[in-house]
Design an enzyme around this catalytic site. Structure first.
Site: not given
Ligand code: NDP
Length: 491
Positions: A56, A129, A339
């Site tokens: 990303h 997404n 993350y």
């Protein structure tokens, strides 16, 4: 103090008299070491880049507002959803996945759709997404999968062999592959696509009851996609097509909007679901789990500074709020770890203090120090727990209901019934949901990509992938085989 005139200065505030000529001995030099302004300018420039996101990397962002339009307070005690009309500021980052920071916006790739809700109870990040499913259902596979989406280790080129070798060896990817190779894999900018939380999450109400939930943002601009030719042309003509489209729309007051819907599933429904309801390669059919409208999100502000807010934005599925919780989805569980770990590496351990990531509610804990602790670092308050001085409590009212799990620690061979059904839902998508035109474009897009497979393993990879297509939909396999001029006999 009112600043009367804006003096050029060093970062420490020392006014400086000159910004273009280095300080020299005489008009021809040499340059003097005492020209600190010169060193600072060059040294800061050398350090302008922070690590690129490993996935990303190329993205666009905007601030906006989310407004609750329907009452769902019986399902969740989240203060955001306590009543119709509640509003909350949001920050959204859209992105492509596999390409580098300078890659083209119209590449065939899923699009990231990450939303940060700045609620009174903390930041709620819905990090999804533009597709309702994902390529793999276990985070352990993620690094391998992403390597295939990046560059060949020797040639540094994108490699159709790597893509199709991996996908054909991991048939759980089929559902997402089919969506990716439909024209939804090349959306017309970010405004004309849906967003999905993809995983199942928990809603927990004020009676501490849990219900499973999925989130869907439906574009109110209408779905618009690019075909292969248009997407390829734009890669060269305007690699920043989606960024430009978003900035221009917002600047002229044409604020994009999405309707947020949920799907709900009770625990007893989950036990009867034909697949694992927490498998992110599957959807919950709308006919059984209808969409319920919840609210509207509008994006209306492009950040004043791209690096400050978009590049430094850090979303994490670990950021939940009271009333919203996790599920046993294996991908989700992996992302909860990965993350924040990525953000600590990329932005430093105090990344939640960066303004775009900072919650609007107070933060109370005993974490201290670390690089770039810029929020007072807890001042003179105690840095340990428990203590006799501050009033910080861990309140049991935030405890979620227990999750009864009737199982042993699984070994790798433990499978649920239907875990290996990678075919029913993609088959439905191709045969029932897509129009004739969408089907034709999907086949064209697949053939275009698979035609790039080469070398001694070519036939083996193509045969393996066609077998998967065949199990989903015979016509799909035959059309792709024809397009590739490949003599296909189902294995
Ligand atoms: P429905 O017929 O009720 O809805 C089909 C859904 O597919 C719509 O949400 C539509 O989005 C979306 N869609 C249409 N074309 C594509 C495409 N090329 N790629 C991805 N999504 C697309 O479907 P069911 O719920 O019965 O599921 C049937 C199949 O539809 C599933 O197997 C799945 O592949 C796909 N799907 C299902 C979703 C779900 O959550 N149930 C979500 C998305 C896709 P829109 O309304 O915006 O046009």
């Amino acid at each position: 103090m009112k600043e009367e005139k804006k003096n050029l200065s060093t970062a420490s505030g020392r006014p400086y008299y000159e910004n273009e000529d280095s300080m020299t001995v005489g008009p021809q030099g040499p340059v003097l070491l005492q020209d600190y302004h010169l060193h600072e300018k060059l040294a800061h420039f050398n350090r302008e880049r922070i690590p690129e996101r490993v996935v990303h990397a190329k993205g666009s962002g905007a601030f906006g507002v989310f407004k609750v339009t329907k009452d769902i307070s019986k399902y969740t005690k989240a203060c955001l959803f306590s009543k119709v009309g509640n509003e909350c500021r949001v920050f959204v980052r859209f992105s492509t996945v596999g390409g580098e920071k300078g890659s083209a916006d119209t590449e065939r790739d899923p699009r990231g759709f990450a939303v940060k809700f700045y609620t009174r109870e903390g930041n709620w990040d819905l990090v999804g997404n533009n597709t309702p499913v994902f390529f793999i259902k276990d985070a352990k596979k993620f690094p391998d999968f992403i390597h295939t989406q990046k560059r060949d280790p020797q040639t540094n080129l994108k490699s159709p062999n790597m893509l199709w070798d991996y996908w054909s060896l991991n048939p759980e990817s089929l559902h997402q592959v089919l969506i990716l190779f439909s024209d939804r894999g090349t959306p017309d900018g970010f405004r004309h696509m849906n967003g999905y939380g993809s995983h199942a999450f928990s809603f927990i109400n004020d009676k501490n009851e849990r219900i499973w939930v999925k989130f869907h943002f439906k574009t109110m601009q209408g779905n618009k996609t690019l075909n292969l030719e248009q997407a390829n042309e734009l890669k060269g003509k305007d690699p920043d097509y989606a960024q430009r489209d978003l900035v221009n729309a917002i600047k002229k007051g044409d604020f994009p909007k999405w309707k947020l819907h949920i799907q709900l599933m009770t625990n007893s429904q989950a036990q009867k679901f034909p697949w694992n309801p927490f498998d992110v390669t599957k959807v919950w059919p709308h006919s059984d789990y209808p969409l319920m409208e919840v609210g509207i999100m509008e994006l209306n502000e492009i950040p004043a500074n791209y690096f400050a807010d978009v590049e430094q934005a850090a979303f994490a599925p670990s950021n939940q709020i009271p009333g919203i919780g996790m599920s046993p989805d294996k991908m989700l569980q992996g992302r909860i770890l990965a993350y924040p770990d990525a953000h600590r590496y990329r932005l430093g351990t105090n990344y939640e203090q960066i303004p775009v990531n900072r919650p609007v509610c107070p933060v109370h804990n005993h974490q201290r120090d670390g690089s770039m602790s810029v929020m007072g670092n807890g001042g003179s308050e105690p840095n340990y727990f428990p203590n006799s001085y501050d009033d910080i409590e861990a309140d049991v009212k935030f405890k979620e209901p227990g999750l009864p799990i009737d199982s042993t620690v699984a070994d790798v061979y433990d499978r649920n019934e239907n875990d290996d059904d990678h075919y029913t839902q993609p088959g439905l998508l191709f045969s029932k949901v897509m129009t004739d035109k969408e089907r034709a474009n999907t086949v064209t897009n697949i053939v275009d990509s698979m035609a790039g497979i080469s070398g001694p393993k070519r036939d083996k990879i193509i045969q393996r992938q066609l077998d998967h297509f065949y199990k989903a939909d015979k016509e799909l396999a035959n059309l792709v085989a024809n397009g590739l001029n490949f003599k296909f006999k189902p294995s």
